[in-house]
Each structure stands twice: as structure tokens, then as C-alpha cells.
Design an enzyme around this catalytic site. Structure first.
Site, PDB file in Angstrom:
ATOM      1  N   SER A  25       4.798  60.010  47.517  1.00  0.00           N
ATOM      2  CA  SER A  25       6.187  59.621  47.802  1.00  0.00           C
ATOM      3  C   SER A  25       6.986  60.740  48.462  1.00  0.00           C
ATOM      4  CB  SER A  25       6.880  59.153  46.522  1.00  0.00           C
ATOM      5  OG  SER A  25       6.380  57.889  46.160  1.00  0.00           O
ATOM      6  N   THR A  70       7.578  56.040  38.309  1.00  0.00           N
ATOM      7  CA  THR A  70       6.239  55.471  38.386  1.00  0.00           C
ATOM      8  C   THR A  70       5.545  55.563  37.028  1.00  0.00           C
ATOM      9  OG1 THR A  70       4.223  55.395  39.712  1.00  0.00           O
ATOM     10  CG2 THR A  70       5.160  57.578  39.353  1.00  0.00           C
ATOM     11  N   LYS A  74       8.080  52.930  33.767  1.00  0.00           N
ATOM     12  CA  LYS A  74       8.962  51.893  34.333  1.00  0.00           C
ATOM     13  C   LYS A  74       9.717  51.094  33.274  1.00  0.00           C
ATOM     14  CE  LYS A  74       6.412  51.630  38.594  1.00  0.00           C
ATOM     15  NZ  LYS A  74       5.504  50.911  39.464  1.00  0.00           N
ATOM     16  N   ASP A 108       8.971  47.031  43.699  1.00  0.00           N
ATOM     17  CA  ASP A 108       7.524  46.768  43.750  1.00  0.00           C
ATOM     18  C   ASP A 108       7.241  45.316  44.106  1.00  0.00           C
ATOM     19  OD1 ASP A 108       6.687  49.335  43.095  1.00  0.00           O
ATOM     20  OD2 ASP A 108       6.694  48.938  40.936  1.00  0.00           O
ATOM     21  N   GLY A 130      -5.008  43.232  35.076  1.00  0.00           N
ATOM     22  CA  GLY A 130      -4.040  44.127  34.440  1.00  0.00           C
ATOM     23  C   GLY A 130      -2.891  43.347  33.836  1.00  0.00           C
ATOM     24  N   ALA A 131      -2.161  43.996  32.938  1.00  0.00           N
ATOM     25  CA  ALA A 131      -1.036  43.317  32.283  1.00  0.00           C
ATOM     26  C   ALA A 131       0.093  44.303  32.008  1.00  0.00           C
ATOM     27  CB  ALA A 131      -1.507  42.664  30.988  1.00  0.00           C
ATOM     28  N   GLY A 132       0.159  45.362  32.810  1.00  0.00           N
ATOM     29  CA  GLY A 132       1.232  46.353  32.650  1.00  0.00           C
ATOM     30  C   GLY A 132       2.438  45.976  33.504  1.00  0.00           C
ATOM     31  N   ARG A 154      -8.049  44.147  30.174  1.00  0.00           N
ATOM     32  CA  ARG A 154      -8.932  44.762  29.174  1.00  0.00           C
ATOM     33  C   ARG A 154      -8.487  44.367  27.768  1.00  0.00           C
ATOM     34  NH1 ARG A 154      -8.853  51.225  29.155  1.00  0.00           N
ATOM     35  NH2 ARG A 154      -6.659  50.781  28.703  1.00  0.00           N
ATOM     36  N   TYR A 216      -4.512  53.918  45.597  1.00  0.00           N
ATOM     37  CA  TYR A 216      -5.145  54.408  46.806  1.00  0.00           C
ATOM     38  C   TYR A 216      -5.908  55.653  46.414  1.00  0.00           C
ATOM     39  CZ  TYR A 216      -0.548  56.404  46.184  1.00  0.00           C
ATOM     40  OH  TYR A 216       0.585  56.933  45.620  1.00  0.00           O
ATOM     41  N   GLY A 237      -3.496  50.512  48.325  1.00  0.00           N
ATOM     42  CA  GLY A 237      -2.090  50.484  47.922  1.00  0.00           C
ATOM     43  C   GLY A 237      -1.141  51.246  48.837  1.00  0.00           C
TER      44      GLY A 237
HETATM   45  P1  NDP Z   1       0.792  50.355  33.121  1.00  0.00           P
HETATM   46  O1  NDP Z   1       0.491  51.612  32.379  1.00  0.00           O
HETATM   47  O2  NDP Z   1       2.009  49.560  32.775  1.00  0.00           O
HETATM   48  O3  NDP Z   1      -0.481  49.328  32.958  1.00  0.00           O
HETATM   49  C1  NDP Z   1      -1.769  49.804  33.129  1.00  0.00           C
HETATM   50  C2  NDP Z   1      -2.759  48.634  33.116  1.00  0.00           C
HETATM   51  O4  NDP Z   1      -4.048  49.166  33.456  1.00  0.00           O
HETATM   52  C3  NDP Z   1      -2.931  47.930  31.778  1.00  0.00           C
HETATM   53  O5  NDP Z   1      -3.171  46.558  32.014  1.00  0.00           O
HETATM   54  C4  NDP Z   1      -4.189  48.606  31.210  1.00  0.00           C
HETATM   55  O6  NDP Z   1      -4.922  47.791  30.333  1.00  0.00           O
HETATM   56  C5  NDP Z   1      -4.992  48.791  32.463  1.00  0.00           C
HETATM   57  N1  NDP Z   1      -5.994  49.855  32.382  1.00  0.00           N
HETATM   58  C6  NDP Z   1      -5.777  51.186  32.306  1.00  0.00           C
HETATM   59  N2  NDP Z   1      -6.954  51.861  32.300  1.00  0.00           N
HETATM   60  C7  NDP Z   1      -7.934  50.916  32.368  1.00  0.00           C
HETATM   61  C8  NDP Z   1      -9.349  50.977  32.400  1.00  0.00           C
HETATM   62  N3  NDP Z   1     -10.004  52.147  32.358  1.00  0.00           N
HETATM   63  N4  NDP Z   1     -10.038  49.826  32.488  1.00  0.00           N
HETATM   64  C9  NDP Z   1      -9.393  48.642  32.532  1.00  0.00           C
HETATM   65  N5  NDP Z   1      -8.040  48.505  32.501  1.00  0.00           N
HETATM   66  C10 NDP Z   1      -7.320  49.649  32.427  1.00  0.00           C
HETATM   67  O7  NDP Z   1       0.777  50.756  34.664  1.00  0.00           O
HETATM   68  P2  NDP Z   1       1.543  50.068  35.881  1.00  0.00           P
HETATM   69  O8  NDP Z   1       1.349  48.596  35.793  1.00  0.00           O
HETATM   70  O9  NDP Z   1       2.914  50.579  35.989  1.00  0.00           O
HETATM   71  O10 NDP Z   1       0.737  50.652  37.159  1.00  0.00           O
HETATM   72  C11 NDP Z   1      -0.603  50.282  37.375  1.00  0.00           C
HETATM   73  C12 NDP Z   1      -1.166  50.907  38.652  1.00  0.00           C
HETATM   74  O11 NDP Z   1      -0.511  50.406  39.801  1.00  0.00           O
HETATM   75  C13 NDP Z   1      -1.015  52.423  38.692  1.00  0.00           C
HETATM   76  O12 NDP Z   1      -2.260  52.956  39.049  1.00  0.00           O
HETATM   77  C14 NDP Z   1       0.025  52.655  39.759  1.00  0.00           C
HETATM   78  O13 NDP Z   1      -0.179  53.895  40.419  1.00  0.00           O
HETATM   79  C15 NDP Z   1      -0.213  51.489  40.683  1.00  0.00           C
HETATM   80  N6  NDP Z   1       0.984  51.153  41.484  1.00  0.00           N
HETATM   81  C16 NDP Z   1       0.959  51.364  42.827  1.00  0.00           C
HETATM   82  C17 NDP Z   1       2.062  51.071  43.609  1.00  0.00           C
HETATM   83  C18 NDP Z   1       2.012  51.329  45.064  1.00  0.00           C
HETATM   84  O14 NDP Z   1       3.067  51.452  45.668  1.00  0.00           O
HETATM   85  N7  NDP Z   1       0.857  51.379  45.681  1.00  0.00           N
HETATM   86  C19 NDP Z   1       3.301  50.523  43.031  1.00  0.00           C
HETATM   87  C20 NDP Z   1       3.211  50.298  41.609  1.00  0.00           C
HETATM   88  C21 NDP Z   1       2.093  50.634  40.873  1.00  0.00           C
HETATM   89  P3  NDP Z   1      -4.631  47.760  28.733  1.00  0.00           P
HETATM   90  O15 NDP Z   1      -3.503  46.786  28.557  1.00  0.00           O
HETATM   91  O16 NDP Z   1      -5.915  47.294  28.168  1.00  0.00           O
HETATM   92  O17 NDP Z   1      -4.267  49.158  28.336  1.00  0.00           O
END
Ligand code: NDP
Length: 267
Positions: A25, A70, A74, A108, A130-132, A154, A216, A237
Site C-alpha cells: 500500500s 488490514t 478490520k 474492499d 474463508g469466513a473472515g 476450515r 498476492y 489480489g
Molecule cells: P481474517 O483473519 O478475518 O480471516 C482469515 C480466514 O482465513 C478465516 O476464514 C480462516 O479460517 C482462514 N485461514 C487462515 N489460515 C488458514 C489456513 N492455513 N488454512 C485454511 N484457512 C485458513 O482475514 P481477512 O478476511 O481480513 O483477510 C483474508 C485475506 O485476504 C488476507 O490474506 C488479506 O491479505 C487478503 N485481502 C486482500 C485484499 C487485497 O486488496 N488484495 C483486500 C482484503 C483482504 P478459520 O475461520 O478456520 O480460522
């Protein structure tokens, strides 16, 4: 150059997260300032979980105008805001803060939709991994654009909770990451951040499906490397980073962002 929040130099804009040293960024926003002859400074600042509100208070006192937030802050950063736009409220995640009036938005979700337009997808069925916070934002955006989504995570209970919040039936949370019949597979997990592979049944994906990683990496994330091996079109990304960054820039400064210069700075 990355700073801890207690030692952050005076500046105008910043991205906070943990980890943060990998963030592109600063180079992207500084390229935009150069392109338009602006003299703002944008820094990457490391903030551990639990310290986000203190860090935002300090940056505000130092005169910072805006902050991108980030992983993993968030949701935590939302507690600091006094004015939260409806989309950020709905997805419980904000990535763009204006410090003067403690307001925030989520760029986003619309940034992701900007990048989808370029893909010209005909199959509107999407598998979201994913579910974050990011899964929440992009799922919300996809549903509102008429896409038909399934979720896989997961920790299944988090995907079920997300499905409930989105008004989807629990049957849309699948037990195995099977992309049969989908036109788009979006990886929103942070697995790629740790170079972990995901248990996806790639052999069931259609040849014309697109694999899209929010992350990325150089040269490529494990998710996209696997997708390529199975002949899928891949998208990383970086386009999304530029799109959400351009929208943050425009919200903060009220002027059109030089999107191409921003993308070129990170490619
Ligand atoms: P969160 O921490 O909120 O969520 C992370 C998610 O990843 C959860 O669903 C978690 O699962 C899962 N996870 C983490 N490690 C593993 C693993 N080893 N195997 C399987 N699942 C895994 O993160 P965010 O949602 O805020 O961000 C997620 C990604 O998106 C980041 O890498 C971020 O950099 C990227 N991103 C990129 C953007 C861009 O502009 N390109 C913009 C926004 C985000 P569990 O629930 O089981 O823990």
C-alpha cells in the site's frame, strides 16, 4: 520501511496491520501522490491486536488524515469509529478510516466488484473460501449483484454463522471445497500468507472457471499455482489492492485516483 505504532513518524496516511511489512500500500499510494504532484506521506505501521484503538488515537493526535486497516484488525478498528457507513456496518468490517471525524467505510467490497467487471463472467455461481472479514465483505457484494454463492471454511461453524448473517441457507455451506459447476472460486483465506495449500478438489473445476486469490505473492500463491496446474484462468489480489486503494484515495481526498499508476506501482 515499517514502523511500530508507538514510534511512527508524523505522516498523512498509513496502513495498519499485523504483519504489515509485506504491504504494497505505501508504494501504491505514494505513486498516486507523485503522479498528481501531491506531497503526502503514506507509511506501513505495525499494530498488534488489542492495541488498535490506542494506535488510531495516537495517529490522529499526530495529524494523520486517513488510515487503511488490514488483517487482522478490520473488526477491532470498527469499535473506534463514531460514523460507520451502512455497508461497513452490514459486513462488520471497515478498511478505510478518516481520523478527523472518526468515520469509516469498506472499500474492499466495491473494489472487488470493480475487478470482477473485467473478468466478464457468464457463470454466476461462486465458491467463496474463508469466513473472515474479507469473505463477509465480498459475499455481501456478490449476493447484491445477483451471484449465487457457496461458502467453505476450515472452521465450518464460522461459515455457518456467516451464511446466517447473509440470509443464506446452511446448505450453502459445503463440507468439502468442491468447485463443481462454479464459474469463480475466490480464496479469501489468509492461508496463502503462510504458504499453506487449501484442500480443494481441483479436478472437479470446469475448464473455464476462474481462480481468484485475494492474496498476492511472488511468483504466485499456492492456491493459484494449483489452479494453474488444472488449467484454470487465474487472478491475483493486486488488481483488487489497487481498486480498493483507489477508492480509499478518492474518499479521503475527493479527487479521482490515478488507478493505472497505482496498479503499475505494485505489479
Ligand atoms: P481474517 O483473519 O478475518 O480471516 C482469515 C480466514 O482465513 C478465516 O476464514 C480462516 O479460517 C482462514 N485461514 C487462515 N489460515 C488458514 C489456513 N492455513 N488454512 C485454511 N484457512 C485458513 O482475514 P481477512 O478476511 O481480513 O483477510 C483474508 C485475506 O485476504 C488476507 O490474506 C488479506 O491479505 C487478503 N485481502 C486482500 C485484499 C487485497 O486488496 N488484495 C483486500 C482484503 C483482504 P478459520 O475461520 O478456520 O480460522
Amino acid at each position: 520501511m515499517t514502523f511500530g505504532w508507538q514510534e511512527a513518524p508524523d505522516g498523512d496516511f498509513a496502513v495498519i496491520g499485523d504483519p504489515i511489512s509485506h504491504s504494497k500500500s505505501p508504494q501504491m499510494h505514494e505513486a498516486a501522490y507523485r503522479e498528481l504532484g501531491l506531497s503526502y506521506r503514506y507509511f506501513a505501521i505495525q499494530v498488534p491486536s488489542g492495541e488498535v484503538t490506542s494506535a488510531l488515537d495516537k495517529l490522529r493526535e499526530q495529524g494523520y488524515l486517513g488510515v487503511n486497516v488490514t488483517v487482522p484488525h478490520k473488526e477491532e478498528a470498527l469499535t473506534w469509529a463514531q460514523n460507520v457507513e451502512p455497508l461497513a456496518l452490514a459486513v462488520r468490517a471497515a478498511n478505510t478510516f478518516r481520523l478527523s471525524d472518526r468515520s469509516c467505510i469498506n472499500t474492499d467490497a466495491p473494489g472487488f466488484l470493480d475487478t470482477l467487471e473485467e473478468l466478464e463472467l457468464t457463470n454466476k455461481k461462486v465458491l467463496v473460501l474463508g469466513a473472515g472479514g474479507t469473505a463477509r465483505a465480498i459475499s455481501y457484494a456478490l449476493i447484491h449483484k445477483g451471484y449465487d454463492i457457496q461458502l467453505f471454511n476450515r472452521t465450518r461453524s464460522r461459515a455457518v454463522s456467516l451464511a446466517n448473517d447473509l440470509g443464506l441457507p446452511t446448505s450453502d455451506v459445503i463440507e468439502t471445497a468442491d468447485p463443481s459447476g462454479t464459474g469463480l472460486i475466490v480464496n479469501t483465506t489468509s492461508a496463502s500468507l503462510n504458504s499453506h495449500a487449501l484442500p480443494i478438489l481441483w479436478d472437479r473445476a470446469a475448464n473455464d472457471a476462474v481462480a481468484y486469490d485475494m492474496m498476492y505473492a511472488n511468483p504466485v500463491t499456492p492456491f493459484l499455482a494449483s489452479a494453474s496446474q488444472y488449467g484454470l484462468r487465474t487472478v491475483d489480489g493486486l488488481g483488487m489492492l489497487a481498486a480498493q486503494g483507489a477508492r480509499s484515495f478518492e474518499w479521503w481526498l475527493g479527487i479521482k485516483a490515478p488507478r493505472l499508476a497505482m496498479l503499475e506501482a505494485i505489479r
